[in-house]
Design a protein around this motif. Structure first.
Motif, PDB file in Angstrom:
ATOM      1  N   GLY A 102      38.000  32.549  46.033  1.00 48.23           N
ATOM      2  CA  GLY A 102      38.544  32.955  44.535  1.00 48.23           C
ATOM      3  C   GLY A 102      40.023  34.102  45.792  1.00 48.23           C
ATOM      4  N   TYR A 103      39.643  34.023  47.494  1.00 46.18           N
ATOM      5  CA  TYR A 103      41.057  35.063  48.032  1.00 46.18           C
ATOM      6  C   TYR A 103      41.679  33.780  48.996  1.00 46.18           C
ATOM      7  N   TYR A 134      49.899  29.251  37.589  1.00 44.40           N
ATOM      8  CA  TYR A 134      48.888  29.710  36.509  1.00 44.40           C
ATOM      9  C   TYR A 134      47.628  29.449  36.294  1.00 44.40           C
ATOM     10  N   SER A 138      43.853  29.246  38.528  1.00 41.12           N
ATOM     11  CA  SER A 138      42.265  29.236  37.718  1.00 41.12           C
ATOM     12  C   SER A 138      41.638  28.261  38.198  1.00 41.12           C
ATOM     13  N   LYS A 141      40.106  29.260  41.294  1.00 41.99           N
ATOM     14  CA  LYS A 141      39.736  30.506  41.298  1.00 41.99           C
ATOM     15  C   LYS A 141      40.435  30.980  42.851  1.00 41.99           C
ATOM     16  N   ASN A 143      41.133  34.586  42.284  1.00 41.71           N
ATOM     17  CA  ASN A 143      42.167  35.508  41.821  1.00 41.71           C
ATOM     18  C   ASN A 143      42.570  36.902  42.330  1.00 41.71           C
ATOM     19  N   ARG A 144      43.226  36.146  44.363  1.00 44.07           N
ATOM     20  CA  ARG A 144      43.834  37.444  45.505  1.00 44.07           C
ATOM     21  C   ARG A 144      44.594  36.329  46.171  1.00 44.07           C
ATOM     22  N   SER A 209      50.155  39.391  37.554  1.00 44.33           N
ATOM     23  CA  SER A 209      49.316  40.559  37.518  1.00 44.33           C
ATOM     24  C   SER A 209      48.864  40.743  36.291  1.00 44.33           C
ATOM     25  N   ASN A 211      47.427  38.478  34.884  1.00 49.29           N
ATOM     26  CA  ASN A 211      46.273  37.677  34.262  1.00 49.29           C
ATOM     27  C   ASN A 211      45.698  37.819  35.145  1.00 49.29           C
ATOM     28  N   GLY A 212      45.655  39.299  35.916  1.00 48.55           N
ATOM     29  CA  GLY A 212      44.716  39.638  37.095  1.00 48.55           C
ATOM     30  C   GLY A 212      44.806  39.303  38.141  1.00 48.55           C
ATOM     31  N   ILE A 213      45.171  38.629  39.324  1.00 46.15           N
ATOM     32  CA  ILE A 213      46.263  37.742  40.260  1.00 46.15           C
ATOM     33  C   ILE A 213      46.484  38.844  40.474  1.00 46.15           C
ATOM     34  N   GLU A 214      45.673  38.638  41.725  1.00 48.37           N
ATOM     35  CA  GLU A 214      46.858  40.146  42.806  1.00 48.37           C
ATOM     36  C   GLU A 214      47.374  39.170  43.910  1.00 48.37           C
TER      37      GLU A 214
END
Length: 406
Positions: A102-103, A134, A138, A141, A143-144, A209, A211-214
């Motif tokens: 996820g990174y 996006y 997703s 998976k 998120n960063r 940002s 939607n929780g993706i850094e």
């Protein structure tokens, strides 16, 4: 006395038209030239019958004049011949690093393809590219993101517009120019956006940002690209129809640059314009007095002749898609009020061209099956009085010429 009158009439005809030929539309053309209120040397007209190639009316057909937006019909023809109606723009999305649980240890890269329709408010619409990116993140998976959002614009060289565009035009939405990556019509309200990539990156960052993706935005050395998505435009024929109906400068400029790129050039406007001139030379169109500078006609350095436009339209009349791009008189786009409610309503399909002091028309007369029967080119420069007077004179000429079914 009986002998003198025919000779006098012949000499007057020769003086007025510059040649001794008599055409079906001569009388209507004479009335148009008198009624338009424009100097005769600033007007160029040619109308031909496609059935046999015969000339219906002609005046100054070799005069080199400013075309304004009828230049879009030239640009459209070149790209349609090169790419075909089903061709689409491909804006490809890449990761250049591994997905570590996820990174994303790399950058998110978007490769510009000069697509003018990305998140456009104008038809034809395509998928929202921000939502697509996006969704791809997703699916993977992620998120960063360790790296940055990179917009690759290297496939299209040169400035977004020719230097000959007026400075005041470049500041407005209609003069925004075409970039390797276009976004949201390259405009905010009535004003042009100089760097649409900056606006896109900002919008994408905010969406991710929220939607929780850094996004760490570290400066990483670019690694090997792995394509994860391909943003597709609508088919080219839909883009062309939208461009011609609305006279969209961004669409036209992007199409010219795209034509040049597909022809093996560097994607710049200058190289594409030169390559397009070569195309028409290869097709043996008359290029004396023709100068192609841009794709939209916004530059006053463009020059065409009625003879060139007529031959181009004649050449393209056999293409099953091309004539359908032109607005129908009395019905559509920039021709909605022209000939409305007359017997030629819906039987004339033409691209208009308007600038200060300029009014032009180029297109076709159609039959009941919407098939081209005649080519019509009317180029008017140096309009110093009423533009409406010039338009009405053009309407009257066409109604007169096609009164008896010509």
């Amino acid at each position: 006395m009986q002998t003198i009158r025919p000779i006098l009439f012949f000499l007057l005809t020769l003086l007025f038209f510059g040649e001794s030929h008599a055409y079906i539309g001569d009388e209507a053309l004479s009335e148009f030239l008198r009624g338009s209120g424009i100097p005769k040397n600033s007007v160029s007209v040619k109308i031909i019958d496609l059935a046999d190639g015969s000339t219906i009316a002609t005046h100054n057909e070799d005069s080199s004049l400013v075309p304004a937006s009828i230049m879009k019909s030239v640009t459209t023809a070149a790209l349609l011949e090169s790419a075909g109606p089903d061709w689409r723009y491909h804006t490809r999305i890449y990761f250049d690093g591994p997905n570590d649980l996820g990174y994303l240890r790399g950058n998110l890269i978007i490769e510009g393809a000069c697509d003018p329709t990305i998140n456009s408010e104008k038809e034809p619409f395509s998928e929202n590219i921000i939502d697509e990116i996006y969704n791809i993140l997703s699916i993977h998976k992620i998120n960063r993101i360790e790296g940055s959002i990179i917009i690759d614009e290297n496939n299209f060289s040169g400035a977004p517009h020719p230097e000959s565009w007026a400075k005041e035009d470049r500041m407005k939405y209609y003069g925004t120019g075409s970039h390797a990556f276009n976004f949201s019509d390259n405009a905010r309200g009535d004003f042009a956006v100089k760097n649409p990539s900056v606006n896109f990156v900002s919008a994408l960052k905010n969406h991710l940002s929220a939607n929780g993706i850094e996004l760490e935005d570290k400066e990483l050395t670019e690694g090997k690209r792995i394509q994860v998505h391909d943003h597709l435009s609508a088919p080219l024929d839909e883009i062309m129809r939208s461009c011609m109906m609305r006279s969209d400068n961004l669409f036209a400029e992007s199409m010219l640059r795209t034509y040049g790129k597909l022809a093996g050039e560097d994607g710049s406007t200058n190289a594409a314009a030169l390559r397009e001139m070569s195309l028409w030379e290869e097709k043996e169109l008359p290029l004396a007095g023709v100068n192609i500078v841009d794709g939209s006609g916004l530059s006053r350095s463009n020059r065409v002749t009625a003879n060139f436009m007529t031959e181009l339209l004649k050449n393209m009349s056999v293409n099953p898609n091309y004539a359908s791009f032109f607005p129908l008189a009395g019905q559509e786009g920039t021709l909605k009020k022209f000939l409305a409610g007359t017997k030629l309503d819906s039987y004339i399909a033409m691209k208009t061209g308007s600038m200060k002091g300029i009014q032009c028309y180029a297109g076709y007369k159609l039959d009941d099956d919407y098939m081209p029967t005649h080519v019509i080119v009317i180029i008017m420069n140096e309009i110093t009085k009423s533009r409406e007077t010039a338009k009405k004179a053009a309407e009257k000429m066409l109604l007169s010429i096609f009164d008896d079914g010509n």
